[in-house]
Design an enzyme around this catalytic site. Structure first.
Site, mmCIF file in Angstrom:
data_model
loop_
_atom_site.group_PDB
_atom_site.id
_atom_site.type_symbol
_atom_site.label_atom_id
_atom_site.label_comp_id
_atom_site.label_asym_id
_atom_site.label_seq_id
_atom_site.Cartn_x
_atom_site.Cartn_y
_atom_site.Cartn_z
ATOM 1 N N THR A 13 0.848 -1.332 0.068
ATOM 2 C CA THR A 13 0.053 0.044 -0.062
ATOM 3 C C THR A 13 0.802 1.269 0.197
ATOM 4 O O THR A 13 0.594 2.274 -0.865
ATOM 5 C CB THR A 13 -1.095 0.237 1.401
ATOM 6 O OG1 THR A 13 -1.501 -1.256 1.432
ATOM 7 C CG2 THR A 13 -2.092 1.089 1.199
ATOM 8 N N GLY A 122 2.255 7.849 10.569
ATOM 9 C CA GLY A 122 2.059 7.788 9.076
ATOM 10 C C GLY A 122 2.406 9.114 8.329
ATOM 11 O O GLY A 122 3.527 9.499 8.182
ATOM 12 N N ASP A 188 2.588 -2.627 18.112
ATOM 13 C CA ASP A 188 2.704 -1.410 17.096
ATOM 14 C C ASP A 188 3.013 -0.082 17.724
ATOM 15 O O ASP A 188 3.995 0.719 17.450
ATOM 16 C CB ASP A 188 1.535 -1.716 16.219
ATOM 17 C CG ASP A 188 1.666 -0.434 15.101
ATOM 18 O OD1 ASP A 188 2.333 -0.564 14.289
ATOM 19 O OD2 ASP A 188 0.821 0.457 15.420
ATOM 20 N N LYS A 192 6.464 2.683 18.111
ATOM 21 C CA LYS A 192 6.495 4.071 17.622
ATOM 22 C C LYS A 192 6.727 4.783 18.879
ATOM 23 O O LYS A 192 7.445 5.876 18.666
ATOM 24 C CB LYS A 192 5.024 4.243 17.404
ATOM 25 C CG LYS A 192 4.626 3.624 15.848
ATOM 26 C CD LYS A 192 3.162 3.807 15.442
ATOM 27 C CE LYS A 192 2.720 3.073 14.357
ATOM 28 N NZ LYS A 192 1.433 2.719 14.096
HETATM 29 N N1 HSE Z 1 -1.431 -0.964 11.992
HETATM 30 C C1 HSE Z 1 -1.020 0.491 12.037
HETATM 31 C C2 HSE Z 1 -2.264 1.259 12.690
HETATM 32 C C3 HSE Z 1 -0.879 1.085 10.718
HETATM 33 O O1 HSE Z 1 -3.188 0.429 12.782
HETATM 34 O O2 HSE Z 1 -2.366 2.227 12.903
HETATM 35 C C4 HSE Z 1 0.140 2.238 10.799
HETATM 36 O O3 HSE Z 1 1.281 2.132 11.377
#
Ligand code: HSE
Length: 372
Positions: A13, A122, A188, A192
């Protein structure tokens, strides 16, 4: 002026988003794109290859963009690209969280740029804000909602779905990571937060050294009871600087329904910094092909505009201190009883809400925070 030649590692993507943005650019040119299976891309108009050497060993490629995800071979490719004297831009939070200091050191040694704006938030220019704009003042704490999948799941549960149904829907819509535990178990967000902590406090705290708790023990009944109390839930990542340690926590946290976090839905993220300058908030799209690609292209532009023979661009961390007053919800875990906690603000079956002031939470500090 010559075009900057780009080698793209990965064509999911985000990679496709980069190609889409660069199609209309005169100055930036995608020379090659690495894909795993060429046969899956028949009819795609892009210079595809399934051989990484064609990018990593091509002397005409100036910048390598890594958007493959996963630790390996992504880390190995980034290392090789830097060793071949190519600058690197990546969106890979797993690699940056794990190997950031090593790769930054290598980039400095070979005098190439290593940038990773897209790895956190992002399309939100959060690392640039942190490493440049806010590098002039001490930062006390960094926090944010940095995972869209959990926003989506919590909202769906608020609408009456079970956790399993909401997760299945998130996966079907392409929100969740390939391994959904990265999202729902908090890893995740933790990766970050490691990157944010590294830049804010000059200390790369591994998620394993902090406390990481996801949303898999939250169920719809908790959310409904909280709503009756005027509270809503989000998965919040937060790091604070203390004199001898850094607090590092990812946990489901409750806020009044009027709080900015409860206005975030789907892939929207919000990240805040408390510094000597006050509270600075950034909000925007935390995921998505084109949104994330804007951060990548912006990093490539910075490299193109950097002056030859000057210092290459890497992200330098800034200073420190402590404070704060948000609320954290601790879900009861029958397997792991919570310690006695003073100052419970609210509680109900299955949850309690406590203030997040570490100074007041001595019983909690051992449990929630492990000093570095
Ligand atoms: N899996 C991540 C989210 C994607 O849900 O934000 C973006 O880093």
């Amino acid at each position: 002026m010559e075009k900057t030649q780009i080698g793209l590692l990965g064509f999911g993507t985000v990679g496709q988003g980069v190609l889409q943005i660069l199609q209309s650019r005169e100055d930036l040119h995608i020379a090659k794109v690495l894909v795993r299976h060429l046969e899956n891309y028949q009819g795609v108009k892009a210079p595809l290859t399934d051989n990484a050497d064609e990018i990593l060993s091509d002397p005409d490629i100036d910048v390598v963009v890594e958007v493959m995800g996963g630790l390996h071979p992504a880390f190995d490719f980034i290392t090789r690209a830097l060793e071949q004297r190519k600058s690197v831009v990546t969106a890979n939070k797993a690699v940056v969280a794990r190997y950031g200091p090593e790769l930054l050191a290598l980039a400095r040694e070979v005098r190439q740029s290593f940038l990773f704006e897209a790895s956190v938030g992002g399309g939100i220019p959060v690392l640039d804000a942190l490493a440049n704009h806010l590098s002039t003042v001490p930062i006390h704490s960094v926090e944010g909602v940095v995972n869209g999948t959990t926003n989506f799941i919590l909202d769906q549960m608020d609408q009456g779905m079970s956790f399993a149904q909401a997760l299945e829907r998130a996966q079907r819509l392409g929100f969740a990571e390939q391994d959904p535990s990265a999202d729902i178990d908090g890893w995740d967000s933790a990766r970050k937060l490691t990157i944010l902590t590294g830049l804010a406090f000059h200390s790369w705290v591994a998620a394993e050294d902090g406390v990481v708790e996801g949303i898999s023990r939250v169920d719809a009944s908790h959310i409904h009871r909280m709503r009756e109390m005027g509270l809503g839930l989000r998965l919040v990542a937060r790091a604070e600087r203390h004199p001898d340690s850094i607090g590092f926590v990812v946990a489901p946290a409750a806020y009044p329904l009027s709080h900015r976090y409860l206005a975030l839905h789907g892939s929207q993220n919000a990240i805040g910094f408390l510094s000597e300058a006050g509270a600075t908030w950034l909000e925007g799209p935390g995921a998505g092909g084109v949104a994330t690609a804007t951060s990548i292209v912006s990093d490539i532009q910075r490299i193109r505009r950097s002056v030859p023979d000057r210092e290459p661009i890497t992200l330098l961390p800034s200073f420190v201190d402590s404070v704060d007053d948000t609320y954290v919800v601790f879900m009861h875990d029958p397997e792991r009883p919570l310690p006695e906690v003073p100052h419970i603000l609210r509680s109900g079956p299955g949850f309690m809400v406590v203030p997040h002031k570490l100074a007041e939470l001595e019983g909690m500090v051992q449990y929630r925070y492990r000093a570095k």
